[in-house]
Design a protein around this motif. Sequence first.
Motif, PDB file in Angstrom:
ATOM      1  N   VAL A  59       0.725  -1.219  -0.100  1.00  8.95           N
ATOM      2  CA  VAL A  59       0.003  -0.526  -0.049  1.00  8.95           C
ATOM      3  C   VAL A  59       0.773   1.397   0.084  1.00  8.95           C
ATOM      4  O   VAL A  59       1.955   1.516   0.696  1.00  8.95           O
ATOM      5  CB  VAL A  59      -1.402   0.194   1.292  1.00  8.95           C
ATOM      6  CG1 VAL A  59      -1.848   0.647   1.650  1.00  8.95           C
ATOM      7  CG2 VAL A  59      -1.966  -1.063   1.622  1.00  8.95           C
ATOM      8  N   LEU A  60       0.109   2.330  -0.996  1.00 11.89           N
ATOM      9  CA  LEU A  60       0.718   3.091  -0.760  1.00 11.89           C
ATOM     10  C   LEU A  60       0.286   4.098  -0.099  1.00 11.89           C
ATOM     11  O   LEU A  60      -0.961   4.296  -0.185  1.00 11.89           O
ATOM     12  CB  LEU A  60       1.480   3.928  -2.392  1.00 11.89           C
ATOM     13  CG  LEU A  60       2.412   5.601  -2.097  1.00 11.89           C
ATOM     14  CD1 LEU A  60       3.633   5.692  -2.016  1.00 11.89           C
ATOM     15  CD2 LEU A  60       1.817   6.185  -3.746  1.00 11.89           C
ATOM     16  N   ALA A  61       1.003   5.529   0.920  1.00 12.47           N
ATOM     17  CA  ALA A  61       1.098   6.553   1.574  1.00 12.47           C
ATOM     18  C   ALA A  61       1.418   7.767   2.111  1.00 12.47           C
ATOM     19  O   ALA A  61       2.609   7.589   1.293  1.00 12.47           O
ATOM     20  CB  ALA A  61       0.498   5.352   3.252  1.00 12.47           C
ATOM     21  N   MET A  62       0.693   8.570   2.524  1.00  7.73           N
ATOM     22  CA  MET A  62       1.368   9.847   2.877  1.00  7.73           C
ATOM     23  C   MET A  62       1.040   9.279   4.593  1.00  7.73           C
ATOM     24  O   MET A  62       0.351   9.161   5.323  1.00  7.73           O
ATOM     25  CB  MET A  62       0.520  10.730   2.001  1.00  7.73           C
ATOM     26  CG  MET A  62      -0.780  10.979   2.564  1.00  7.73           C
ATOM     27  SD  MET A  62      -1.596  12.218   2.083  1.00  7.73           S
ATOM     28  CE  MET A  62      -0.463  13.281   2.281  1.00  7.73           C
ATOM     29  N   LYS A  63       1.942  11.047   5.128  1.00  5.65           N
ATOM     30  CA  LYS A  63       1.400  10.776   6.210  1.00  5.65           C
ATOM     31  C   LYS A  63       0.388  12.203   7.186  1.00  5.65           C
ATOM     32  O   LYS A  63       0.482  13.346   5.980  1.00  5.65           O
ATOM     33  CB  LYS A  63       3.026  11.986   6.569  1.00  5.65           C
ATOM     34  CG  LYS A  63       2.723  11.252   8.867  1.00  5.65           C
ATOM     35  CD  LYS A  63       3.874  12.189   9.145  1.00  5.65           C
ATOM     36  CE  LYS A  63       4.865  13.093   8.994  1.00  5.65           C
ATOM     37  NZ  LYS A  63       5.993  13.668   8.853  1.00  5.65           N
ATOM     38  N   ALA A  64      -0.361  11.827   7.777  1.00  8.50           N
ATOM     39  CA  ALA A  64      -1.726  12.674   7.740  1.00  8.50           C
ATOM     40  C   ALA A  64      -0.895  14.325   8.488  1.00  8.50           C
ATOM     41  O   ALA A  64      -0.032  13.910   9.330  1.00  8.50           O
ATOM     42  CB  ALA A  64      -2.381  12.116   8.914  1.00  8.50           C
ATOM     43  N   ARG A  65      -1.904  14.738   8.292  1.00  8.47           N
ATOM     44  CA  ARG A  65      -1.404  15.968   8.822  1.00  8.47           C
ATOM     45  C   ARG A  65      -1.329  16.606  10.190  1.00  8.47           C
ATOM     46  O   ARG A  65      -0.010  16.794  10.651  1.00  8.47           O
ATOM     47  CB  ARG A  65      -2.261  17.845   7.868  1.00  8.47           C
ATOM     48  CG  ARG A  65      -1.738  19.115   8.770  1.00  8.47           C
ATOM     49  CD  ARG A  65      -2.570  20.082   8.254  1.00  8.47           C
ATOM     50  NE  ARG A  65      -2.250  20.789   8.493  1.00  8.47           N
ATOM     51  CZ  ARG A  65      -1.538  22.033   7.124  1.00  8.47           C
ATOM     52  NH1 ARG A  65      -1.753  20.957   5.963  1.00  8.47           N
ATOM     53  NH2 ARG A  65      -1.434  22.730   7.476  1.00  8.47           N
ATOM     54  N   PRO A  66      -2.248  15.429  10.769  1.00 10.76           N
ATOM     55  CA  PRO A  66      -1.586  16.038  12.236  1.00 10.76           C
ATOM     56  C   PRO A  66      -0.633  15.427  13.161  1.00 10.76           C
ATOM     57  O   PRO A  66      -0.425  15.434  14.631  1.00 10.76           O
ATOM     58  CB  PRO A  66      -3.414  14.939  13.198  1.00 10.76           C
ATOM     59  CG  PRO A  66      -4.205  15.084  11.838  1.00 10.76           C
ATOM     60  CD  PRO A  66      -3.383  15.362  10.948  1.00 10.76           C
ATOM     61  N   LEU A  67       0.252  14.216  12.949  1.00  9.10           N
ATOM     62  CA  LEU A  67       1.607  13.420  12.782  1.00  9.10           C
ATOM     63  C   LEU A  67       2.280  15.043  12.740  1.00  9.10           C
ATOM     64  O   LEU A  67       3.485  15.051  13.291  1.00  9.10           O
ATOM     65  CB  LEU A  67       1.692  12.562  11.691  1.00  9.10           C
ATOM     66  CG  LEU A  67       0.392  11.135  12.560  1.00  9.10           C
ATOM     67  CD1 LEU A  67       1.853  10.347  11.783  1.00  9.10           C
ATOM     68  CD2 LEU A  67       1.378  10.662  13.596  1.00  9.10           C
ATOM     69  N   GLY A  68       2.199  16.465  12.295  1.00  4.73           N
ATOM     70  CA  GLY A  68       3.032  16.973  12.161  1.00  4.73           C
ATOM     71  C   GLY A  68       4.737  16.835  11.640  1.00  4.73           C
ATOM     72  O   GLY A  68       4.730  15.685  10.519  1.00  4.73           O
ATOM     73  N   ARG A  69       5.373  17.086  12.509  1.00  7.14           N
ATOM     74  CA  ARG A  69       7.116  16.837  11.533  1.00  7.14           C
ATOM     75  C   ARG A  69       7.174  15.623  12.460  1.00  7.14           C
ATOM     76  O   ARG A  69       8.977  15.084  12.457  1.00  7.14           O
ATOM     77  CB  ARG A  69       8.095  17.556  12.647  1.00  7.14           C
ATOM     78  CG  ARG A  69       7.823  18.754  12.267  1.00  7.14           C
ATOM     79  CD  ARG A  69       7.951  19.214  10.451  1.00  7.14           C
ATOM     80  NE  ARG A  69       9.275  19.137  10.688  1.00  7.14           N
ATOM     81  CZ  ARG A  69      10.357  20.068   9.884  1.00  7.14           C
ATOM     82  NH1 ARG A  69      10.260  21.002   9.488  1.00  7.14           N
ATOM     83  NH2 ARG A  69      11.465  19.515  10.112  1.00  7.14           N
ATOM     84  N   LYS A  70       6.854  14.699  13.039  1.00  9.75           N
ATOM     85  CA  LYS A  70       7.038  13.227  13.769  1.00  9.75           C
ATOM     86  C   LYS A  70       7.034  12.534  12.540  1.00  9.75           C
ATOM     87  O   LYS A  70       6.844  12.048  11.254  1.00  9.75           O
ATOM     88  CB  LYS A  70       5.194  12.649  14.478  1.00  9.75           C
ATOM     89  CG  LYS A  70       6.080  10.933  14.971  1.00  9.75           C
ATOM     90  CD  LYS A  70       4.863  10.501  15.265  1.00  9.75           C
ATOM     91  CE  LYS A  70       5.566   9.308  16.361  1.00  9.75           C
ATOM     92  NZ  LYS A  70       6.403   9.983  16.736  1.00  9.75           N
TER      93      LYS A  70
END
Length: 337
Positions: A59-70
């Motif tokens: 699965v291809l994914a992006m990081k959700a905005r609430p994770l911020g700089r994590k």
Amino acid sequence: MSPKSTGRYSEHDVEHYDRPRRHTRPRTKERPTYDDAVDGVVVTVDRGRFTLLVEDRTVLAMKARPLGRKGVVVGDRVRVVGDTSGDDGSLARIVEVRERATTLRRTADDDDPIERVIVANADQLVVVIALADPDPQPRLIDRALVAAYDARMQPLLCLTKADLRDPETLLHTYRSLGVPWVVTQRGGDLGELRDRLRGRTSVLLGSSGVGKSTLVNALVPHARRDVGVVNAVTGRGRHTSTSAFMLALPERGDGPGGWIIDTPGIRSFGLAHVEPEQLIEAFPDLDEMTEDCPRGCTHGTDEPECGLDEAVADGTADPERVASFRRLLAARSESAY
């Protein structure tokens, strides 16, 4: 100034693609619960996109905005929402990063206070060293061992190209530390190495040209990792792996296969994050001998009244083991180039 222009980060570092987010208030105090999230593991990272293994599909994914700089790195166990079908054009979102069991870290150099995580949740660090072509780099090996002990990972030396040089000279240096090893050669049997990798998650770390990608292709036939050559003038290898990549080892009839994480070739390994007390804790027998050391003792060669010196003098400590530990301790501040 961009991270790339400072030399602190390259395009292969996760931090290179993590841009600052605007500080805005949430529109509501009620935050999503993500009850429909599924579990996955990060197998590679490429320019801000994450390839995950979710059940039996990629699965291809992006990081959700609430994770911020994590940061999210290879080996991370994550929770994912959105389109997790793995179909072409689909894109899921990583909404949570599970607590890490281990983190293999380094800094850009010894004066850089910023740590970066290379991989997460691995339990074994396989330091791949060519016995010749290119010649071994003992200081780089020492630094990799320090990073393994700091991460509470089991180190393993994998000596390649034994058909070109006798491994005994190098092995003598590390025997007193109790570091396990395997020896391989071109076209040779990899049964012992497979046994060491079985049922574990292992990170393969080494300089370019030492044969790391060749090992990966032999262990995982479908991997098709690029194999480089060593420059005859500089004695250094050409970078062939450009990002860390997690691969499943084939299962065997007598047990699970395990996982290996191939990493880009390294030429330096900053250890600004490692403290002396962290390192000696990896050697319980030596740690016990330092209980009466003066406050602030680093246990180095020039420390007055160090318990290690007293233990060597009264015969309770192996002088070679103490000397080897102090060599690792010194590697924290010596150049690895």
